[in-house]
Scaffold this motif. Structure first.
Motif, PDB file in Angstrom:
ATOM      1  N   TYR A 227       9.361  -1.757  -9.665  1.00  0.00           N
ATOM      2  CA  TYR A 227      10.618  -2.015  -8.966  1.00  0.00           C
ATOM      3  C   TYR A 227      10.384  -2.991  -7.815  1.00  0.00           C
ATOM      4  O   TYR A 227      11.140  -3.954  -7.632  1.00  0.00           O
ATOM      5  N   LEU A 228       9.330  -2.753  -7.029  1.00  0.00           N
ATOM      6  CA  LEU A 228       9.036  -3.621  -5.885  1.00  0.00           C
ATOM      7  C   LEU A 228       8.639  -5.018  -6.334  1.00  0.00           C
ATOM      8  O   LEU A 228       8.999  -6.004  -5.674  1.00  0.00           O
TER       9      LEU A 228
ATOM     10  N   GLU B  64       0.844  -1.193   0.000  1.00  0.00           N
ATOM     11  CA  GLU B  64       0.000   0.000   0.000  1.00  0.00           C
ATOM     12  C   GLU B  64       0.880   1.244   0.000  1.00  0.00           C
ATOM     13  O   GLU B  64       1.906   1.286   0.682  1.00  0.00           O
ATOM     14  N   PHE B  65       0.441   2.255  -0.761  1.00  0.00           N
ATOM     15  CA  PHE B  65       1.174   3.513  -0.886  1.00  0.00           C
ATOM     16  C   PHE B  65       0.444   4.610  -0.131  1.00  0.00           C
ATOM     17  O   PHE B  65      -0.793   4.678  -0.153  1.00  0.00           O
ATOM     18  N   LEU B  66       1.216   5.477   0.510  1.00  0.00           N
ATOM     19  CA  LEU B  66       0.653   6.586   1.284  1.00  0.00           C
ATOM     20  C   LEU B  66       0.459   7.812   0.401  1.00  0.00           C
ATOM     21  O   LEU B  66       1.405   8.287  -0.234  1.00  0.00           O
ATOM     22  N   LEU B  67      -0.770   8.316   0.355  1.00  0.00           N
ATOM     23  CA  LEU B  67      -1.061   9.571  -0.312  1.00  0.00           C
ATOM     24  C   LEU B  67      -1.737  10.511   0.673  1.00  0.00           C
ATOM     25  O   LEU B  67      -2.553  10.085   1.506  1.00  0.00           O
ATOM     26  N   LEU B  68      -1.384  11.801   0.578  1.00  0.00           N
ATOM     27  CA  LEU B  68      -1.947  12.841   1.433  1.00  0.00           C
ATOM     28  C   LEU B  68      -2.807  13.760   0.573  1.00  0.00           C
ATOM     29  O   LEU B  68      -2.433  14.091  -0.554  1.00  0.00           O
TER      30      LEU B  68
ATOM     31  N   GLN C 179       1.307   9.328 -11.585  1.00  0.00           N
ATOM     32  CA  GLN C 179       0.914   7.940 -11.846  1.00  0.00           C
ATOM     33  C   GLN C 179       2.098   7.142 -12.393  1.00  0.00           C
ATOM     34  O   GLN C 179       2.322   5.995 -11.997  1.00  0.00           O
ATOM     35  N   ASN C 180       2.861   7.761 -13.304  1.00  0.00           N
ATOM     36  CA  ASN C 180       4.041   7.097 -13.864  1.00  0.00           C
ATOM     37  C   ASN C 180       5.065   6.783 -12.784  1.00  0.00           C
ATOM     38  O   ASN C 180       5.675   5.704 -12.780  1.00  0.00           O
ATOM     39  N   THR C 181       5.270   7.718 -11.858  1.00  0.00           N
ATOM     40  CA  THR C 181       6.220   7.494 -10.761  1.00  0.00           C
ATOM     41  C   THR C 181       5.741   6.351  -9.868  1.00  0.00           C
ATOM     42  O   THR C 181       6.528   5.462  -9.519  1.00  0.00           O
ATOM     43  N   LEU C 182       4.478   6.362  -9.512  1.00  0.00           N
ATOM     44  CA  LEU C 182       3.931   5.280  -8.684  1.00  0.00           C
ATOM     45  C   LEU C 182       4.090   3.931  -9.377  1.00  0.00           C
ATOM     46  O   LEU C 182       4.514   2.954  -8.753  1.00  0.00           O
ATOM     47  N   ASN C 183       3.775   3.876 -10.659  1.00  0.00           N
ATOM     48  CA  ASN C 183       3.915   2.616 -11.404  1.00  0.00           C
ATOM     49  C   ASN C 183       5.373   2.182 -11.509  1.00  0.00           C
ATOM     50  O   ASN C 183       5.680   0.991 -11.386  1.00  0.00           O
ATOM     51  N   LYS C 184       6.272   3.116 -11.736  1.00  0.00           N
ATOM     52  CA  LYS C 184       7.702   2.803 -11.808  1.00  0.00           C
ATOM     53  C   LYS C 184       8.180   2.175 -10.501  1.00  0.00           C
ATOM     54  O   LYS C 184       8.869   1.150 -10.496  1.00  0.00           O
TER      55      LYS C 184
ATOM     56  N   ASN D 226      -3.704   0.582  -2.618  1.00  0.00           N
ATOM     57  CA  ASN D 226      -2.993  -0.304  -3.532  1.00  0.00           C
ATOM     58  C   ASN D 226      -2.620   0.503  -4.776  1.00  0.00           C
ATOM     59  O   ASN D 226      -3.080   1.629  -4.953  1.00  0.00           O
ATOM     60  N   ILE D 227      -1.815  -0.069  -5.644  1.00  0.00           N
ATOM     61  CA  ILE D 227      -1.290   0.689  -6.788  1.00  0.00           C
ATOM     62  C   ILE D 227      -2.408   1.191  -7.712  1.00  0.00           C
ATOM     63  O   ILE D 227      -2.359   2.337  -8.189  1.00  0.00           O
ATOM     64  N   THR D 228      -3.431   0.403  -7.934  1.00  0.00           N
ATOM     65  CA  THR D 228      -4.527   0.822  -8.812  1.00  0.00           C
ATOM     66  C   THR D 228      -5.250   2.040  -8.244  1.00  0.00           C
ATOM     67  O   THR D 228      -5.457   3.041  -8.942  1.00  0.00           O
ATOM     68  N   ASP D 229      -5.605   1.967  -6.977  1.00  0.00           N
ATOM     69  CA  ASP D 229      -6.309   3.089  -6.353  1.00  0.00           C
ATOM     70  C   ASP D 229      -5.399   4.296  -6.177  1.00  0.00           C
ATOM     71  O   ASP D 229      -5.843   5.437  -6.330  1.00  0.00           O
TER      72      ASP D 229
END
Length: 140
Positions: free
Chosen positions: A136-137, A20-24, A127-132, A113-116
């Motif tokens: 990597y992970l 899961e990724f943190l967004l503010l 979006q490109n940075t998150l996908n990149k 998650n990455i999609t959301d």
């Protein structure tokens, strides 16, 4: 025209078997969603800025993060009519149960998650940075 520099972290946690990724969510303007980041202060390097801004905006301290120093990304865009460059590094939150404490600059946060995360991020470069970083992970 001088380029404004900013830096931050795309922070992720491994929670119940998921990444899961943190967004503010910003308190101002269009209330956009992004990872913690902020402007580089005079005499400060980008990585120091990223740690400082992450602590100020989310309450997450440097020692609570594991930096992936072998990957980063730069976003180039215009903000308020001036060129801006934002450098993001990828960092894992060591303890996935760590509480996020947002500052007055934000009104909400989400672990996604990455999609959301890409849906919330809205801007194509983010979006490109998150996908990149997610790719990597997945290779690790």
């Amino acid at each position: 025209m001088a380029v404004r520099r900013a830096a931050g972290f795309v922070i992720y946690r491994n929670f119940t078997g998921n990444t899961e990724f943190l967004l503010l969510q910003a308190s101002n303007q269009n209330h956009h969603w992004s990872p913690p980041k902020g402007h580089v202060d005079p005499g400060e390097d980008d990585l120091t800025t990223a740690f400082r801004e992450t602590w100020e905006e989310s309450g997450i301290k440097q020692e609570q993060l594991e930096l992936h120093s072998d990957i980063k990304d730069e976003l180039h865009y215009e903000a308020w009519g001036k060129p801006k460059v934002v450098t993001y590094w990828l960092a894992r939150l060591k303890d996935p149960s760590t509480q996020v404490k947002i500052s007055h600059e934000h009104q909400d946060y989400k672990w996604l998650n990455i999609t959301d995360a890409c849906k919330y991020a809205e801007y194509k470069d983010m979006q490109n940075t998150l996908n990149k970083f997610n790719e990597y992970l997945c290779k690790k």
